[in-house]
Design a protein around this motif. Structure first.
Motif: not given
Length: 54
Positions: A1-21
C-alpha cells in the motif's frame, strides 16, 4: 500500500540518486523509514535492502 507522501518521497529519492545527490537521497531514505506504517506493514526503503559486505 502506498500513500501520496510515500510516492513523493520515492520519486524524490529516485531523482536524487539519478542526479548523484547523496545528501538528498539519504534524507529521503530517513523520511521513508520514519514515515508511519500502513496497515501494520512498515514502509520499505531501498536502504533497508542494503547488506554489509564482509
Amino acid at each position: 500500500m502506498s500513500c501520496d507522501e510515500c510516492r513523493t518521497l520515492r520519486a524524490e529519492l529516485a531523482d536524487a540518486e539519478r542526479n548523484g545527490d547523496k545528501t538528498k537521497a539519504v534524507d529521503c531514505r530517513v523520511l521513508l523509514r520514519r514515515h508511519p506504517q500502513h496497515d501494520g506493514v512498515p514502509v520499505e526503503s531501498k536502504a533497508e535492502q542494503w547488506v554489509p559486505r564482509p
